[in-house]
Design a protein around this motif. Structure first.
Motif, PDB file in Angstrom:
ATOM      1  N   SER A 176      68.437  34.095  45.825  1.00 55.56           N
ATOM      2  CA  SER A 176      68.044  32.819  45.234  1.00 55.56           C
ATOM      3  C   SER A 176      66.564  32.833  44.832  1.00 55.56           C
ATOM      4  O   SER A 176      66.199  32.422  43.717  1.00 55.56           O
ATOM      5  N   TYR A 177      65.722  33.317  45.735  1.00 51.25           N
ATOM      6  CA  TYR A 177      64.285  33.402  45.418  1.00 51.25           C
ATOM      7  C   TYR A 177      64.065  34.259  44.167  1.00 51.25           C
ATOM      8  O   TYR A 177      63.262  33.911  43.288  1.00 51.25           O
ATOM      9  N   SER A 221      63.442  33.417  36.554  1.00 49.60           N
ATOM     10  CA  SER A 221      63.612  32.365  35.547  1.00 49.60           C
ATOM     11  C   SER A 221      62.275  31.688  35.237  1.00 49.60           C
ATOM     12  O   SER A 221      61.999  31.355  34.081  1.00 49.60           O
ATOM     13  N   ASN A 236      57.098  27.311  41.373  1.00 48.45           N
ATOM     14  CA  ASN A 236      56.790  26.718  40.074  1.00 48.45           C
ATOM     15  C   ASN A 236      55.365  26.150  40.054  1.00 48.45           C
ATOM     16  O   ASN A 236      54.625  26.324  39.079  1.00 48.45           O
ATOM     17  N   GLN A 244      65.289  25.540  47.449  1.00 46.56           N
ATOM     18  CA  GLN A 244      64.715  24.542  46.537  1.00 46.56           C
ATOM     19  C   GLN A 244      63.232  24.343  46.811  1.00 46.56           C
ATOM     20  O   GLN A 244      62.435  24.140  45.900  1.00 46.56           O
ATOM     21  N   THR A 247      64.870  32.562  41.058  1.00 40.96           N
ATOM     22  CA  THR A 247      63.799  31.609  40.752  1.00 40.96           C
ATOM     23  C   THR A 247      62.618  32.313  40.089  1.00 40.96           C
ATOM     24  O   THR A 247      62.104  31.886  39.051  1.00 40.96           O
ATOM     25  N   ALA A 291      61.617  27.263  45.213  1.00 37.68           N
ATOM     26  CA  ALA A 291      61.553  27.145  43.747  1.00 37.68           C
ATOM     27  C   ALA A 291      60.464  26.172  43.327  1.00 37.68           C
ATOM     28  O   ALA A 291      59.683  26.439  42.410  1.00 37.68           O
TER      29      ALA A 291
END
Lengths: 414, 535
Positions: free
Chosen positions: B433-434, B440, B241, B234, B437, B237
């Motif tokens: 997971s990275y 997306s 972002n 998280q 991220t 992410a």
């Protein structure tokens, strides 16, 4: 005259003799101007190259022709995937010397010196295809003592041995990336001089009537066997110097056999048309193998050439006693098979356009001039037989060549 | 006679008028186009991979082959502007490495010494001085060692923080001020186009340290992370972002992101560690009788028999009693045997082994054996042996007497030497997971994605490129793959040829996503690893 000939020969033999291909059809100013037809044409001593049998039908007792061309061969290369552009401009001076002497009514003898094969291509050092070739210079001088027997007024035979003396120099990078500590690419230079070999030529000429001549000529294959040439490895990184050390090499290069058949037709007293067909036995050139004397592995370079056809047509018009005009055309097939287009001989099918004239200064001496323009279509081609780490690495792009060659010569006869 | 001169003039004119070969469609710079992209100000952000790091350092010659620099040369064909990289002019001898106040803090570049064999640092003292501050923002803002959140961290370029471990010596050299951030300096170049390949170190440093760090999943405060920890997904992410889109960070305040000015760009995914030679070069089972006999099979066979009789046999016997006999198998004289390793995820049987060995070895020695072998097992194909562990195998652990003085053979290799399956799982989960991220966030902004993870995974089995060669992710193996190896001698970073592959892949992505037409590089013409005759 003899002194003049030998001096000319010496002067020309010292220069690099070739350009833009490996068979160079520039063996006489008069015949080149007629599309390089000549197996059934009796114009001058040039016939000793085209068909020695024709010597018997020369009118004068002594005939000599001396000539040289300036050969400008240019090739451009490009590849859109990598934004590659490159080009090579080369200039050569092929020459020829022919002298014949009519010993008696049925026997003629002479000597011919000419340069039918050769190649000089010099790309920018370390260019994109440098793992295939940086530069190549192949020279071969044919020296041909010749006799002709006139069997009858309609039929003659002729021929002679051919002694070839030549040299080859070739340079290319060892592979696509190897360089020394100073980031200079590693290359190998092969040089062999004084290569000699023997071959022969033979032909016949038949005149079924006053207007028509038929001729057939065969020139044998000659294999240039380089033995003990110098192989020099340059800019080798320290770790590889044990392997890539200066050594000698052996290699064979075939100068293929050529069979020519043709006819000439005298439409009027002044106007002649000639047709020639050449079959060149390029199949002999399967592979260029360079065998090094030290532990460097033999370099195997598949060529896989195929036999080729050349179709020629030429014409000559004797406008006045002083002037004769000539023109010709030919279609020359490339011996290179698909996937074997190596930049050392960037040569695809071509069309030759020729022209020229003779200015007769007096009854004995004439000046010949000719030009050749060889048109090549642009071609997308590649060489697909280079091996790197067991994988085939093609090298290709679009090639476009032009060849232009003006020439001058002297004809002397009495 | 007049005619004669005309004829001769015509011939002479023909002789001079030589034709130039011309293509129907000439290939030149005008053949290419930028499509929807604007390369007038191209900025690259990332880590060592972006900086042109190779052979364990950044050196002057290697930096020239950074993929952003390679890209910029192609961009220049279609309107790309000037591209600058941090100055390594002070790397006068092209050795790389780092000095801090005259003390060496980074090793020189690795080379193969042909006379000696393996990779080793090139001999010499670095001349790259960290305190030689350039205070300049460059187009290549790749900072070796940077994790995602480092790009936003003020003080990451503060000279005083290097010794404390809070600053990055590479960023210190060019940070515009002691308090500057990597992203801030990048944005000062007003990028119209960017590449962003950040995130590898958020998991890679954990992997290359053999998993000695902590998986920080669930800890949302990166300021508490150690250097070898895995960043919480998280946190990653949120950070990613901000880097791409900008926004307001709860602590750092407003952040200007890469796309803030409408810039287009390419983001790159993170390669999985199983595709990197650093983890795939040393096998889990290198112990043949030849290796153990140091080239002498008879000696090796005797060694194996002795090891089985004196160590592996008794150990297996004792473990079997405690239901863990499968941790150890007897060594084979015909097959290649696995390394002995410590697996901290296993139940610790120290006490039980101590008790079992006490009757034969005595209490003190038994206690030592129990402690050494309590979590020992033989490696399996599921474990990854680090490239650096190669040098440790067979050496003596500190203070350990014979016969247990051989790492991997009589003494278990430690956590730092090996990635065990639990560690691999943590790495794989974080990487996946990275990458989700990254994809997306890219999709939301309609940015192009260079899927380096997919490309690297294809390289494992060999990837045939445009030039016809099959390139693989193999580590340098000598003359046999001199022309095809893509990795530098550190086993993690590409060599110049590898960076050319990366540049090509990004060009292809730009061509398809932004409808550009850019030429690619011929990979085979690039240098591979450096082999010297002597060092």
């Amino acid at each position: 005259m003899r002194k003049l000939l030998s001096m000319t020969l010496l002067a020309l033999a010292g220069t690099s003799a070739f350009a833009g291909g490996y068979r160079v059809s520039l063996q006489g100013q008069k015949q080149l101007a007629m599309g390089h037809t000549g197996v059934a044409v009796v114009n001058s001593a040039e016939v000793m190259f085209f068909n020695p049998a024709g010597m018997s039908f020369l009118e004068d007792k002594f005939n000599a022709s001396v000539g040289a061309n300036a050969l400008f061969a240019k090739t451009k290369f490009q590849n859109e995937t990598y934004n590659w552009q490159n080009s090579t401009d080369n200039m050569g001076t092929p020459f020829n010397v022919y002298a014949s002497y009519k010993i008696n009514n049925w026997l003629s003898a002479g000597i011919a010196v000419y340069t039918p094969y050769g190649s000089e291509v010099e790309w920018d050092r370390d260019w994109q295809g440098s793992h295939l070739v940086n530069n190549i210079d192949l020279q071969a001088i044919y020296i041909q003592p010749t006799i002709s027997l006139k069997v009858s007024d309609e039929f003659a035979i002729g021929g002679g041995p051919i002694y070839v003396t030549g040299s080859v120099s070739f340079d290319r990078n060892l592979n696509r990336s190897l360089a020394n500590e100073a980031e200079n690419r590693t290359d190998v230079n092969l040089e062999a001089k004084g290569i000699t070999a023997w071959g022969y030529t033979a032909g016949f000429m038949f005149n079924p009537c006053k207007e028509i001549r038929l001729g057939v000529n065969y020139r044998s294959e000659i294999i240039m066997e380089a033995r003990g040439g110098d192989a020099t490895f340059n800019d080798v990184p320290a770790f590889a110097q044990g392997t890539y050390s200066t050594t000698t090499f052996n290699a064979d290069l075939p100068l293929p056999a050529e069979l020519t058949a043709g006819l000439s037709f005298n439409v009027t007293d002044k106007w002649m048309i000639a047709f020639d067909y050449n079959r060149t036995m390029w199949r002999a050139y399967e592979s260029l193998n360079v065998d090094f004397d030290n532990s460097v592995p033999t370099s195997v370079n598949p060529r896989n050439y195929h036999d080729t056809n050349t179709y020629r047509v030429g014409t000559q018009y004797k406008a006045t006693d002083k002037f004769t005009f000539r023109a010709g055309w030919y279609k020359d097939e490339s011996p290179i098979s698909s996937g074997y287009f190596a930049p050392e001989t960037p040569r695809n099918d071509s069309m030759g356009y020729t022209g020229g004239l003779t200015y007769q200064i007096n009854k004995k001496l004439g000046v010949d001039a000719s030009f050749l323009y060889l048109h090549f279509d642009e071609v997308d081609a590649s060489y697909d037989h280079y091996q790197e780490n067991g994988q085939t690495i093609p090298f290709g792009g679009t090639y476009k060549s032009t060849v232009f060659s003006p020439g001058v010569g002297l004809t002397y006869s009495f | 006679m007049k005619n004669k001169y005309i004829y001769i003039a015509v011939i002479a004119a023909l002789g001079l008028a030589s034709c130039e070969p011309e293509f129907e469609t000439e290939v030149n710079d005008a053949s290419y186009s930028a499509g929807e992209a604007d390369f007038s100000s191209y900025v690259a952000v990332g880590n060592s991979l972006t900086a042109g790091y190779m052979d364990g350092t950044v050196f002057r010659g290697g930096q020239a082959y950074s993929y952003p620099n390679l890209l910029a040369q192609k961009f220049a064909i279609v309107g790309g502007g000037a591209f600058t990289q941090p100055s390594f002019a002070d790397d006068v001898n092209n050795l790389g490495g780092l000095m801090l106040g005259g003390v060496q803090i980074g090793g020189t570049r690795l080379v193969i010494d042909f006379a000696a064999g393996g990779p080793e640092p090139i001999v010499g003292t670095p001349t790259v001085e960290v305190s030689n501050l350039q205070a300049t923002a460059y187009n290549n803002m790749g900072v070796p060692g940077a994790k995602s959140f480092h790009l936003l961290t003020p003080g990451y370029g503060n000279l005083g923080g290097v010794a404390l471990g809070t600053a990055n010596p590479y960023f210190v050299r060019h940070a515009t001020s002691a308090n500057a951030t990597v992203l801030g300096d990048a944005m000062s170049k007003n990028p119209t186009f960017f590449t962003n390949w950040i995130g590898s170190n958020d998991v890679l440093s954990y992997a290359t340290s053999g998993g000695i760090g902590v998986d920080q999943t669930g800890n949302f405060d990166p300021s508490t992370y150690g250097g070898n920890d895995i960043t919480d997904p998280q946190v990653f992410a949120g950070t990613y972002n901000l880097i791409v889109n900008g926004g307001t960070h709860p602590v750092l305040g407003p952040i200007t992101g890469l796309t803030s000015n409408g810039a287009k760009g390419v983001v790159a995914t993170i390669p999985s560690v199983t595709s990197i030679p650093f983890f795939t070069t040393v096998p889990y089972n290198p112990l043949t009788k030849s290796v153990l006999g140091q080239g002498n099979d008879a000696v090796g066979e005797a060694t194996i028999n002795a090891l089985n009789a004196q160590l592996y046999g008794p150990l297996k016997q004792a473990l079997t009693v405690f239901g863990a006999g499968n941790r150890i198998n007897l060594l084979s004289t015909t097959a290649s045997n696995p390394l002995l390793i410590k697996d901290e995820s296993l139940t610790n049987l120290s006490a039980q082994l101590t008790a079992a060995f006490t009757p034969t070895l005595g209490a003190a020695t038994a206690a030592f054996y129990g402690q050494v072998f309590g979590q020992a097992r033989q490696a399996t194909s599921q474990d990854l042996v680090l490239l650096t562990t190669r040098l440790a195998i067979g050496t003596a652990p500190v203070g350990v007497p014979a016969p247990l003085d051989k790492y991997g053979i009589t003494y278990p290799l430690e956590d730092k030497h090996i990635l065990i399956p639990t560690e691999k799982t943590a790495i794989a989960n974080a990487t996946a997971s990275y990458n989700n991220t990254i994809k997306s966030i890219a999709a939301a902004q309609n940015l192009a994605v260079a899927d380096m993870n997919a490309i690297m995974n294809r390289l494992v089995n060999g990837l045939r490129l445009e030039d016809g060669q099959i390139y693989t992710a193999d580590y340098f193996a000598g003359a046999s793959n001199l022309s095809t190896v893509l990795f530098s001698l550190d086993g993690v970073h590409p060599n110049p040829r590898g960076y050319a592959v990366i540049a090509n892949e990004i060009i292809k992505v730009i061509n398809s996503h932004y409808k550009a037409k850019l030429p690619i590089y011929e990979v085979g013409g690039f240098p591979g690893v450096t082999v010297l005759g002597s060092n």
